[in-house]
Structure formats: structure tokens, C-alpha cells
Design a protein around this motif. Structure first.
Motif, PDB file in Angstrom:
ATOM      1  N   ILE A 296       3.675   6.369  -5.172  1.00 15.05           N
ATOM      2  CA  ILE A 296       3.822   6.577  -6.616  1.00 15.05           C
ATOM      3  C   ILE A 296       2.600   7.280  -7.196  1.00 15.05           C
ATOM      4  O   ILE A 296       2.713   8.308  -7.887  1.00 15.05           O
ATOM      5  N   VAL A 297       1.408   6.749  -6.906  1.00 13.85           N
ATOM      6  CA  VAL A 297       0.175   7.284  -7.490  1.00 13.85           C
ATOM      7  C   VAL A 297      -0.113   8.698  -6.986  1.00 13.85           C
ATOM      8  O   VAL A 297      -0.386   9.622  -7.774  1.00 13.85           O
ATOM      9  N   CYS A 298      -0.041   8.901  -5.683  1.00 17.72           N
ATOM     10  CA  CYS A 298      -0.422  10.198  -5.107  1.00 17.72           C
ATOM     11  C   CYS A 298       0.601  11.283  -5.406  1.00 17.72           C
ATOM     12  O   CYS A 298       0.234  12.452  -5.571  1.00 17.72           O
ATOM     13  N   SER A 299       1.884  10.922  -5.471  1.00 19.95           N
ATOM     14  CA  SER A 299       2.889  11.934  -5.818  1.00 19.95           C
ATOM     15  C   SER A 299       2.721  12.397  -7.261  1.00 19.95           C
ATOM     16  O   SER A 299       2.829  13.593  -7.562  1.00 19.95           O
ATOM     17  N   ILE A 300       2.444  11.470  -8.166  1.00 24.31           N
ATOM     18  CA  ILE A 300       2.196  11.843  -9.567  1.00 24.31           C
ATOM     19  C   ILE A 300       0.940  12.701  -9.670  1.00 24.31           C
ATOM     20  O   ILE A 300       0.915  13.713 -10.379  1.00 24.31           O
TER      21      ILE A 300
ATOM     22  N   THR B 265       0.825  -1.208   0.000  1.00 25.31           N
ATOM     23  CA  THR B 265       0.000   0.000   0.000  1.00 25.31           C
ATOM     24  C   THR B 265       0.859   1.256   0.000  1.00 25.31           C
ATOM     25  O   THR B 265       0.582   2.213  -0.736  1.00 25.31           O
ATOM     26  N   THR B 266       1.907   1.258   0.805  1.00 24.06           N
ATOM     27  CA  THR B 266       2.765   2.450   0.921  1.00 24.06           C
ATOM     28  C   THR B 266       3.467   2.757  -0.397  1.00 24.06           C
ATOM     29  O   THR B 266       3.472   3.903  -0.854  1.00 24.06           O
ATOM     30  N   VAL B 267       4.068   1.750  -1.010  1.00 23.23           N
ATOM     31  CA  VAL B 267       4.810   1.976  -2.256  1.00 23.23           C
ATOM     32  C   VAL B 267       3.879   2.466  -3.361  1.00 23.23           C
ATOM     33  O   VAL B 267       4.164   3.475  -4.038  1.00 23.23           O
ATOM     34  N   LEU B 268       2.759   1.790  -3.546  1.00 20.86           N
ATOM     35  CA  LEU B 268       1.837   2.186  -4.611  1.00 20.86           C
ATOM     36  C   LEU B 268       1.206   3.550  -4.328  1.00 20.86           C
ATOM     37  O   LEU B 268       1.041   4.369  -5.245  1.00 20.86           O
ATOM     38  N   ALA B 269       0.870   3.819  -3.064  1.00 21.09           N
ATOM     39  CA  ALA B 269       0.265   5.107  -2.719  1.00 21.09           C
ATOM     40  C   ALA B 269       1.242   6.253  -2.954  1.00 21.09           C
ATOM     41  O   ALA B 269       0.851   7.330  -3.437  1.00 21.09           O
TER      42      ALA B 269
ATOM     43  N   THR C 135       0.952   6.558   5.608  1.00 21.58           N
ATOM     44  CA  THR C 135       0.328   5.459   4.866  1.00 21.58           C
ATOM     45  C   THR C 135       0.637   4.114   5.494  1.00 21.58           C
ATOM     46  O   THR C 135      -0.249   3.255   5.622  1.00 21.58           O
ATOM     47  N   PHE C 136       1.890   3.909   5.888  1.00 18.94           N
ATOM     48  CA  PHE C 136       2.274   2.621   6.477  1.00 18.94           C
ATOM     49  C   PHE C 136       1.533   2.386   7.784  1.00 18.94           C
ATOM     50  O   PHE C 136       1.014   1.281   8.022  1.00 18.94           O
TER      51      PHE C 136
ATOM     52  N   ILE D 242      -5.114  -3.885  -0.622  1.00 17.95           N
ATOM     53  CA  ILE D 242      -4.220  -2.777  -0.972  1.00 17.95           C
ATOM     54  C   ILE D 242      -4.902  -1.728  -1.846  1.00 17.95           C
ATOM     55  O   ILE D 242      -4.778  -0.524  -1.602  1.00 17.95           O
ATOM     56  N   LEU D 243      -5.630  -2.162  -2.866  1.00 14.50           N
ATOM     57  CA  LEU D 243      -6.138  -1.232  -3.876  1.00 14.50           C
ATOM     58  C   LEU D 243      -6.987  -0.074  -3.334  1.00 14.50           C
ATOM     59  O   LEU D 243      -6.805   1.065  -3.760  1.00 14.50           O
TER      60      LEU D 243
END
Length: 270
Positions: free
Chosen positions: A84-88, A78-82, A198-199, A140-141
Motif C-alpha cells: 500500500i505505502v510503496c505503491s502510493i 509487512t507485505t500488505v502495508l509495504a 517483501t514476503f 513490521i514498521l
């Protein structure tokens, strides 16, 4: 003692008492993990000798290693994907600014007011239709894109000089190269703050994994702790040890990233 020190003394006393009140639950949790259930119920405040006994009971009753693995998998994924997605998304909202994006951001912030319980049943139905019940993907999604993290990165992006973006475009860099090679390295404190938030949220999440993971073989640490209290008799020494084990990863992460976390939050507020 000078007059200045005398004026500050009540404030120091108040802060000291507040600090003790904040630390006491953590101290009681650690001490209780070494005591028997009767000692915990009697509010014993000194360390005991039942730590290994409690650990043996915990391992015999629950699959701690599996619960730690699935909690780690869900929280890290969840942390890694969040991030990437939220920063973009935050970068796009600010660098490609428009009134339409401001309205969309306002709509996303309004979505934060909707309680998760109101969306839980439609989410379960959707993941059931895709055959993703009892999987980490379903855990996670839903937490990958959150309005708060998008807002956090958007606010941080406002302090990023747009002249650098224009110069990089003139040099022939694409938008993804600008984002990953120029923007992200300057947002390390914001990334650390977002990672901690997030973590911790993903690790402590109980309701959604409890709903979507119908098989106890995929239980997380919060679910394990809940199962320890499900019987007729609760061993509070074992329960406190499980709570301590579940708290360690988030405490370690926060201690490692606490300075960057404070810088990221204050930078976003500015």
C-alpha cells in the motif's frame, strides 16, 4: 544429430548441470528431514524413516505453531502495508513528477547503501521509547517503506498512460479513486513481484526480530532454527525438518506467483 543440435549440446549439458546443482540443496534438505542426525552427518542421499520421530522431537523442543504464527503475522502484515505505502509513493513520484522528487528519489536510493546494522541501535532506542519492544509492530514498521519497492512501482508507473489520469480527473474522480480504481488493477504483475520479494524478505528476517523480540515467546521461524543450534549437541535431522517447514510458505508463494513475478520484474526493468 544435426550440426545445429551438436552446437547446442554443450549448452544443454551446462544448463542441465547448473539446474541439478541448484536443485540439489533443496533435495538434500527434504531427504535429511526424514533421516537421523547420524545419517545427515554421513551425507545420506536417500529418504529415511525418521520423519515422524524428528517431528516429535521438534514439537517437544520448540513451539513450532507459535513460531509459524508470528512469522506469518509479521510477513503478511509487512507485505500488505509495504504494498500500500510503496505503491502510493511510486505512483506519486511518477504522476506528480518534478525535479525535486527526482532528487528525493536519488536520496532514497543512496539510503539503500547504508547497512541495517548502522541503523539498528537507533531503531531499537526509538521503539523502546515508545514501549513497542517485544511487539509485531516493531518488527513490521521498519520494513513498510523500502526504496527498492518505491523504485519498482515508480518504474512500472512510467508505462501507465498519463492521458487516462487526466481524463479521469476531468470526469471528477479524486486522486485516491484514480489510484485504487484505475492504476492498481493495471499493476497486478508488479504487485505480485513486490509481494513475493517483501514476503520472502520479511519471512526470512532474523537479525531485527532477534534484537527487538527479547522474549522467546514471540520467536519467529528463523529464531527457532537458531535456537535449535544453540545447544551443545545439534540434532541435524530435527534441524533440517525445521528448515523445511520454514521454507514451505515462501516456496508455495513463489510457485503460485512465479509467472506474475517474472512479468512484474521485466516490466519494471523496461
Amino acid at each position: 544429430m544435426t550440426k545445429t543440435q551438436a552446437r547446442k549440446l554443450p549448452g544443454y549439458i551446462f544448463l542441465s548441470l547448473t539446474a541439478l546443482a541448484s536443485v540439489f540443496p533443496l533435495y538434500f534438505m527434504v531427504v535429511s528431514a526424514t533421516n537421523t542426525s547420524r545419517d545427515v552427518l554421513n551425507s545420506r542421499l536417500l529418504p529415511g524413516t525418521a520423519l515422524f520421530e524428528n517431528f516429535s522431537k521438534l514439537v517437544a523442543q520448540q513451539d513450532v505453531a507459535s513460531a509459524m504464527w508470528y512469522s506469518s503475522l509479521n510477513a503478511v502484515g509487512t507485505t500488505v502495508l509495504a504494498l500500500i505505502v510503496c505503491s502510493i509513493a511510486g505512483y506519486g513520484f511518477e504522476v506528480f513528477h518534478s525535479r525535486g522528487k527526482d532528487r528525493l528519489m536519488a536520496f532514497l536510493l543512496l539510503a539503500m547503501m547504508i547497512p541495517f546494522a548502522a541503523t539498528m541501535i537507533p531503531l531499537f532506542q526509538m521503539f523502546a521509547d515508545f514501549g513497542l519492544v517485544n511487539s509485531s509492530v516493531a518488527v513490521i514498521l521498519p520494513a513498510v517503506a523500502t526504496p527498492f519497492l518505491v523504485l519498482l512501482f515508480r518504474q512500472s508507473a512510467r508505462s501507465f498512460p498519463h492521458e487516462i489520469v487526466e481524463a479521469a480527473r476531468l470526469d471528477g474522480l479524486g486522486e485516491l479513486s484514480i489510484f485504487f480504481r484505475i492504476f492498481l488493477p493495471t499493476m497486478r504483475s508488479t504487485l505480485a513481484a513486490a509481494a513475493v520479494i517483501t514476503f520472502m524478505t520479511a519471512w526470512n528476517n532474523f537479525l531485527w526480530p532477534k534484537v527487538i523480540l527479547v522474549n522467546n515467546s514471540y520467536q519467529t521461524m528463523p529464531m527457532l532454527i537458531s535456537n535449535l543450534r544453540a545447544g551443545y549437541v545439534t540434532d541435524y535431522g530435527v534441524l533440517m525438518l525445521a528448515v523445511l517447514l520454514a521454507s514451505l510458505p515462501t516456496m508455495v508463494l513463489f510457485l503460485v506467483l512465479q509467472r506474475a513475478f517474472a512479468e512484474g520484474i521485466t516490466g519494471a526493468i523496461k
